[in-house]
Enzyme design. Structure first.
Site, PDB file in Angstrom:
ATOM      1  N   SER A   1      83.766 -40.633  95.442  1.00  0.00           N
ATOM      2  CA  SER A   1      84.069 -40.965  94.046  1.00  0.00           C
ATOM      3  C   SER A   1      83.185 -42.115  93.598  1.00  0.00           C
ATOM      4  O   SER A   1      81.962 -41.976  93.599  1.00  0.00           O
ATOM      5  CB  SER A   1      85.561 -41.277  93.897  1.00  0.00           C
ATOM      6  OG  SER A   1      85.957 -41.211  92.563  1.00  0.00           O
TER       7      SER A   1
ATOM      8  N   ASP B   1      87.584 -30.522  89.601  1.00  0.00           N
ATOM      9  CA  ASP B   1      87.766 -31.969  89.592  1.00  0.00           C
ATOM     10  C   ASP B   1      87.721 -32.476  88.147  1.00  0.00           C
ATOM     11  O   ASP B   1      86.758 -32.227  87.419  1.00  0.00           O
ATOM     12  CB  ASP B   1      86.662 -32.637  90.420  1.00  0.00           C
ATOM     13  CG  ASP B   1      86.942 -34.101  90.712  1.00  0.00           C
ATOM     14  OD1 ASP B   1      87.740 -34.718  89.992  1.00  0.00           O
ATOM     15  OD2 ASP B   1      86.341 -34.626  91.663  1.00  0.00           O
TER      16      ASP B   1
ATOM     17  N   HIS C   1      89.993 -33.221  92.677  1.00  0.00           N
ATOM     18  CA  HIS C   1      89.311 -34.439  93.115  1.00  0.00           C
ATOM     19  C   HIS C   1      89.486 -34.681  94.614  1.00  0.00           C
ATOM     20  O   HIS C   1      88.617 -35.245  95.261  1.00  0.00           O
ATOM     21  CB  HIS C   1      89.854 -35.634  92.329  1.00  0.00           C
ATOM     22  CG  HIS C   1      89.034 -36.872  92.458  1.00  0.00           C
ATOM     23  ND1 HIS C   1      87.711 -36.945  92.051  1.00  0.00           N
ATOM     24  CD2 HIS C   1      89.331 -38.104  92.937  1.00  0.00           C
ATOM     25  CE1 HIS C   1      87.242 -38.163  92.270  1.00  0.00           C
ATOM     26  NE2 HIS C   1      88.204 -38.877  92.810  1.00  0.00           N
TER      27      HIS C   1
END
Length: 735
Positions: A584, A670, A705
């Site tokens: 991320s 995501d 995600h």
């Protein structure tokens, strides 16, 4: 032990059995502050375009071909994770409203089963709060299955729970399910007396559910088109969704909204804020006609959390705030004070500001204040009696005592009336432990810890086989950067071992000590694993975070390179056998260090990487973009921020150098970091790189995600990441 020569053989480039897919170029110009950029791959953002889907499937096929030789290693790592995990297991029961709630995991099943059993006693005796002994695989008399995640997930490509709530009478259970991975949920309500679902169904809900005290109303959250939570709505059971009313709506695109119950469950607390200031609004359940009460308006630019409670007949609010306190402090305020101008309000200091102590937050039980704080990088819990709180005779805080130097302890939830609080403790090599801490009394002034459970680790695991130490790297500006260095205790520092450096470094998120079964598979292959606590995280207090955000963001990247240099010079590893990994915002870190120092890494795994940050943040209509402005700055309005970001965002700084092996790992659904960012990045890397190492895009077409859902799929994902690194750094053989 793997020798350097063997390592060179293991990591030698293999013949690539397929050519990487080449996306067509459709130049799109973007102009800001007089600067124009031509982006050849922005068209890959067209998620519904069959050509885009075909390209992504081709990327996955190429990745499968390139990494086919790692399949055996992936299988080994997956089996090691599985064989160390007690698959039939359960959580420690928690008491709530006369029931003990817990979850079960069953061998062969991917999802947990939520259960409960009736509690004895009325909660007035300390013994009433001792959880029953529930053993894995053993039937519990009177057990009621609330929700079986495996049944819910059957036939679905993805399954995740996004929140749940039970009415105080224990009759109704609301739960939110995501079957796409986009973190938007469908809420259903189950009558636990009959097992039947009510007709009430609410679609496209965000995280967060709670019932009113009488169980007649359900509060829930909606997100806007940019995936920003902005509406708190009320649903009266038995009515249609189109009758639901908006309790609160936040129109500022740079503010995040959430809600929850106060500890004593007398108020609904709506929290609105960003990382720099906030606002709390309270709804008193015993006087709902008064509507929402704002405590400190956001215009005062104070970052705070509020915990309202009743003490000796008076309404009080416990504030954790940064008013003249960069590391935050705690004050006690009479609720009536908030009707006055801020300068006239009287706040009693409970915990004063300390440059060496970061206050994370505070809550209350019926008798004690419970504080989460960070000191010497370690997150810990401190409790103080409410009697005399904020006065000169205030009792001293008490911390539960633990033996290890590097550990993490956090609140695991508790009931307001309970004489105990639930704690979760872990360290790098101590599996999670659940404790109940008996709150201090006159007879027990230091309190008492009761170990309820330590997560079992199978396969002959012995903590003594491993070592965790705190080391320090020196950044370019002389700043000392803390490192957590993990290795096997029998590893020899002969300069021949492999190493992996991991980092995150954003949003004041700390990489605290914590046990991980998958990581053992790397350590057992002789890898020295370094967690770099770089600036932008929260390990060293608020200043540490502020020194790694906005116009100081480059410190995050240079700190990570300094950590890599420390490892290369430590005597433990061969500098040619170092890999890096982050996800991320940590994926942005991976992209940045790949551009800064590609020669220092044999391989980089960038998980759901935020590598096209400038493009994303320049478009406030994209998910979460406006919320990112307080973290990175606003490049739309500020030319200095635009220039600074353009100097480090990975996609725009790919250069003609020999990049190492790179794997960008993403998911099609995501909503936090869109798949298009790594998809564009790998195209640019392949075109510009002067090296011959493969650069791959691994994409989960049914994931979000966190990747695919279910624990087995999660283990497979981790095994894939670790096998990619281990293969590249020549750490494929168990010691």
């Amino acid at each position: 032990m793997t020798t350097p020569d063997t390592a060179a053989t293991l990591s030698a480039p293999a013949a690539v059995p397929a050519s990487p897919p080449v996306a067509k170029k459709v130049p799109v110009e973007r102009t800001h502050h007089g600067d124009t950029l031509a982006d050849n791959y922005e068209w890959l953002r067209e998620k519904e375009n069959p050509e885009v889907v075909a390209h992504l499937n081709a990327e996955q096929a190429y990745t499968d071909a390139v990494t086919a030789g790692q399949e055996s290693l992936r299988t080994d790592i997956f089996n090691e994770i599985k064989n160390r995990t007690q698959e039939t297991d359960l959580s420690v029961p928690s008491r709530k409203d006369g029931w003990w709630y817990y979850s079960r995991m069953v061998e062969g099943s991917a999802y947990s089963i939520q259960c409960r059993v009736k509690a004895d006693g009325d909660g007035s005796a300390v013994a009433d709060w001792t959880p029953p002994v529930v053993e894995p695989g053993v039937d519990v008399p009177g057990e009621q299955v609330i929700l079986d995640g495996n049944a819910e997930a059957e036939g679905k490509p993805f399954f995740s729970l996004g929140g749940a709530a039970v009415t105080r009478d224990g009759n109704l259970y609301a739960y939110a399910v995501d079957n796409a991975g986009d973190e938007l949920f469908t809420v259903r309500i189950k009558d636990l007396r009959t097992g039947e679902l009510l007709e009430d169904t609410i679609e496209n809900v965000f995280y967060g559910l709670t019932f009113s005290p009488d169980g007649s109303t359900l509060y829930y959250m909606l997100a806007d088109d940019s995936w920003r939570p902005y509406q708190v709505k009320t649903h009266i059971l038995g009515t249609t969704v189109d009758q639901d009313e908006v309790l609160y709506q936040e129109d500022d695109v740079a503010m995040w909204t959430g809600f929850g119950l106060s500890s004593d469950r007398r108020h609904l607390v709506i929290s609105i804020g960003c990382s720099e200031f906030s606002e709390a609004r309270l709804l008193a359940f015993d006087a709902p006609e008064k509507g929402l009460q704002t405590l400190i308006p956001r215009s005062e630019q104070i970052l705070y959390d509020a915990e309202p409670f009743l003490w000796e007949g008076a309404e009080k609010v416990l504030l954790t705030h940064d008013r003249d306190a960069v590391n935050s402090m705690i004050s006690l305020v009479d609720a009536a004070e908030f009707a006055k101008p801020l300068g006239d309000q009287v706040w009693a200091t409970v915990i004063a500001h300390d440059d060496a102590v970061r206050i994370n937050g505070a809550t209350v039980t019926a008798t004690h204040m419970v504080v989460s704080l960070r000191k010497d990088t370690i997150e810990r819990i401190q409790v103080t009696a409410l009697e005399g709180l904020g006065a000169a005779e205030q009792a001293a805080g008490v911390e539960p005592a633990f033996d290890e130097e590097l550990y993490t302890t956090q609140m695991g939830g508790t009931e307001f009336e309970s004489p105990e609080i639930r704690l979760v403790y872990t360290s790098d090599f101590t599996p999670p432990r659940v404790y109940d801490f008996a709150l201090p009394t006159a007879a027990l002034p230091r309190g008492e810890l009761f170990l309820r459970k330590e997560t079992p680790v199978l396969g002959g695991y012995r903590p003594s086989d491993y070592v965790a130490s705190r080391e320090w790297a020196t950044a370019d500006d002389g700043t000392k950067v803390p490192l957590s260095v993990l290795r096997r205790s029998d590893l020899v520092p002969d300069g021949s071992n492999a190493g992996v450096v991991y980092g995150y470094g954003s949003y004041e998120v700390s990489m605290d000590p914590g046990f991980g079964v998958p990581r053992l598979s790397l350590l057992d292959r002789g890898v020295v694993f370094v967690i770099a606590h770089v600036r932008g995280g929260g390990e060293m207090g608020r200043h540490w975070y502020e020194d790694g955000k906005k116009l100081h963001k480059k410190n995050t990247f240079s700190d990570f390179v300094a950590a890599t240099d420390w490892l290369a010079q430590s005597g433990w590893v061969d500098p040619a056998r170092i890999g890096a990994m982050g996800g991320s915002a940590g994926g942005l870190l991976m992209g940045a260090v790949a551009n800064l120092a590609p020669e220092k890494y044999a391989a980089i795994v960038a998980q759901v990487p935020f590598v096209d940050a400038l493009t994303t943040i320049l478009d406030p209509d994209l998910p979460l973009s406006a919320l990112e402005w307080e973290e990175w700055g606003n490049p739309i309005t500020d030319p200095e921020v635009y220039k600074y970001m353009k100097e480090y965002t990975p996609y725009e700084n790919v250069r003609a150098v020999a990049y190492p092996k790179i794997a960008a790992v993403t998911s099609f659904n995501d909503t936090r970091v869109l798949y298009v960012e790594p998809a564009k990045w790998v195209q640019e890397l392949r075109e510009v790189s002067t090296g011959s190492e493969p650069i791959v895009l691994k994409i989960e077409m049914d994931g979000g995600h966190g990747g695919a859902s279910g624990r087995y799929e999660g283990w497979k994902t981790r095994a894939w990441d670790y096998a990619f690194l281990a293969d590249a750094i020549g750490a494929t053989t168990l010691r």
